[in-house]
Design an enzyme around this catalytic site. Structure first.
Site, PDB file in Angstrom:
ATOM      1  N   LYS A  15       0.308  -1.328  -0.091  1.00  0.00           N
ATOM      2  CA  LYS A  15       0.094   0.296  -0.181  1.00  0.00           C
ATOM      3  C   LYS A  15       0.666   1.009  -0.040  1.00  0.00           C
ATOM      4  CE  LYS A  15      -3.341  -2.689   2.814  1.00  0.00           C
ATOM      5  NZ  LYS A  15      -4.551  -3.034   3.095  1.00  0.00           N
ATOM      6  N   HIS A  99      -8.489  -3.126  -6.024  1.00  0.00           N
ATOM      7  CA  HIS A  99      -8.270  -3.658  -4.285  1.00  0.00           C
ATOM      8  C   HIS A  99      -9.349  -3.293  -3.717  1.00  0.00           C
ATOM      9  CE1 HIS A  99      -6.786  -3.427  -0.084  1.00  0.00           C
ATOM     10  NE2 HIS A  99      -6.072  -5.071  -0.534  1.00  0.00           N
ATOM     11  N   GLU A 101      -9.572  -1.032  -1.539  1.00  0.00           N
ATOM     12  CA  GLU A 101      -9.322   0.135  -1.009  1.00  0.00           C
ATOM     13  C   GLU A 101      -9.170   2.069  -2.277  1.00  0.00           C
ATOM     14  OE1 GLU A 101      -5.435   0.190   0.860  1.00  0.00           O
ATOM     15  OE2 GLU A 101      -6.805  -1.191   2.209  1.00  0.00           O
ATOM     16  N   GLU A 171     -10.707 -10.449  -0.757  1.00  0.00           N
ATOM     17  CA  GLU A 171     -10.569  -9.911  -0.133  1.00  0.00           C
ATOM     18  C   GLU A 171     -12.014  -9.462   0.958  1.00  0.00           C
ATOM     19  OE1 GLU A 171      -5.915  -8.385   0.079  1.00  0.00           O
ATOM     20  OE2 GLU A 171      -7.666  -7.368  -1.036  1.00  0.00           O
ATOM     21  N   SER A 216      -6.550  -9.361   6.968  1.00  0.00           N
ATOM     22  CA  SER A 216      -5.902  -9.537   8.231  1.00  0.00           C
ATOM     23  C   SER A 216      -4.610 -10.937   8.194  1.00  0.00           C
ATOM     24  CB  SER A 216      -6.651  -9.089   9.524  1.00  0.00           C
ATOM     25  OG  SER A 216      -6.591  -7.933   8.764  1.00  0.00           O
TER      26      SER A 216
HETATM   27  C1  PEP Z   1      -4.549  -5.770   1.443  1.00  0.00           C
HETATM   28  O1  PEP Z   1      -3.999  -5.058   1.661  1.00  0.00           O
HETATM   29  O2  PEP Z   1      -5.043  -6.381   0.229  1.00  0.00           O
HETATM   30  C2  PEP Z   1      -4.986  -6.690   2.853  1.00  0.00           C
HETATM   31  C3  PEP Z   1      -5.179  -7.953   3.053  1.00  0.00           C
HETATM   32  O3  PEP Z   1      -4.591  -5.814   3.932  1.00  0.00           O
HETATM   33  P1  PEP Z   1      -4.015  -6.140   5.168  1.00  0.00           P
HETATM   34  O4  PEP Z   1      -3.911  -7.936   5.585  1.00  0.00           O
HETATM   35  O5  PEP Z   1      -3.515  -5.235   6.316  1.00  0.00           O
HETATM   36  O6  PEP Z   1      -5.587  -6.791   6.323  1.00  0.00           O
END
Ligand code: PEP
Length: 255
Positions: A15, A99, A101, A171, A216
């Site tokens: 990120k 993604h 975000e 995700e 996570s």
């Molecule tokens: C991600 O950035 O795709 C992600 C899953 O982040 P995190 O592992 O911090 O939840």
């Protein structure tokens, strides 16, 4: 025991974290630990400003290096954007598409996804196509419907022969960066649903697509997630920023 037909894929998404020197240190450390890459694929998705330096350090190793986002045209009046060819030029061989975000904070819209996926494939960048439901959608029992819609639109321009270049990351939005992980049952259900959907879309080529879980992932849950037959890999955010947490995830089966 899991009998794998697809090579496990462990990807770190930095990120907007780290700086140049810590990035390069991390890449050097990980590069020194992944051997010849024959038993698993490891990659970092890097802030674009560091891509050239990171690629130079990774060169000669099986470590993959990718961009976190891209636009779907090759040039034009798109201030602040990156063309697929630009990612390739600085050494990226892969890219994240969709993604959460990007979708939620930066309001990327569904209609861009098929164009981005197509443009990545055409530029010889291996995409990880990210999909996921929000907590509201999950609580309203809409998870499968929402994910299928994201798959339908993202894969609109994908042909069966493209499939083996693509990975999908499931995700759940509520699990990203929150410390909350989807249960093994939830992950297993969604991944099986995605695989079934893929068979309907690209036929037998569905077998070649790797389906990663992200949200996570930590050293203490990586092994259980990877033990699921339906999980081919992990997309890791926070825990990919340090060798102390990323290496045990890469080496999940040694723990
Ligand atoms: C991600 O950035 O795709 C992600 C899953 O982040 P995190 O592992 O911090 O939840």
């Amino acid at each position: 025991m899991t009998v794998r037909t697809r090579k496990p894929y462990i990807a770190g998404n930095w990120k907007m974290n780290l700086d140049r020197s810590r990035s390069l240190d991390l890449v050097k450390t990980v590069k020194g630990r992944i051997g010849d890459g024959s038993d698993r694929e490891v990659a970092f998705f890097v802030p674009s400003i560091y891509l050239a330096d990171v690629s130079a350090v990774a060169q000669g190793s099986p470590l993959g290096v990718g961009g976190q986002n891209m636009w779907y045209e090759d040039d034009g009046a798109c201030t602040g954007e990156l063309a697929p060819r630009m990612l390739r030029e600085v050494g990226a061989d892969r890219v994240l598409i969709g993604h959460s975000e990007r979708r939620h904070i930066f309001r990327e819209v569904e209609e861009w996804m098929p164009r981005k996926l197509r443009a990545a494939l055409d530029a010889d960048l291996q995409p990880i196509f990210c999909i996921g439901e929000t907590l509201t959608e999950r609580n309203a029992n809409r998870t499968d419907r929402v994910l299928k819609k994201q798959l339908e639109s993202g894969f609109d321009r994908v042909k069966p022969e493209d499939a083996h270049h693509i990975s999908i990351a499931y995700e759940p939005v509520w699990a990203i960066g929150t410390g909350e992980t989807a249960t093994l049952e939830q992950v297993d259900h969604v991944h099986a649903m995605i695989r079934k959907w893929l068979f309907g879309k690209v036929g037998g080529e569905a077998e070649t697509v790797r389906i990663l879980y992200g949200g996570s992932v930590k050293p203490d849950n990586a092994k259980a997630l990877m033990a699921l037959d339906t999980v081919d890999g992990l997309l890791v955010g926070g825990a990919s920023l340090q060798a102390e947490t990323f290496l045990p995830i890469i080496e999940y089966d040694a723990n």
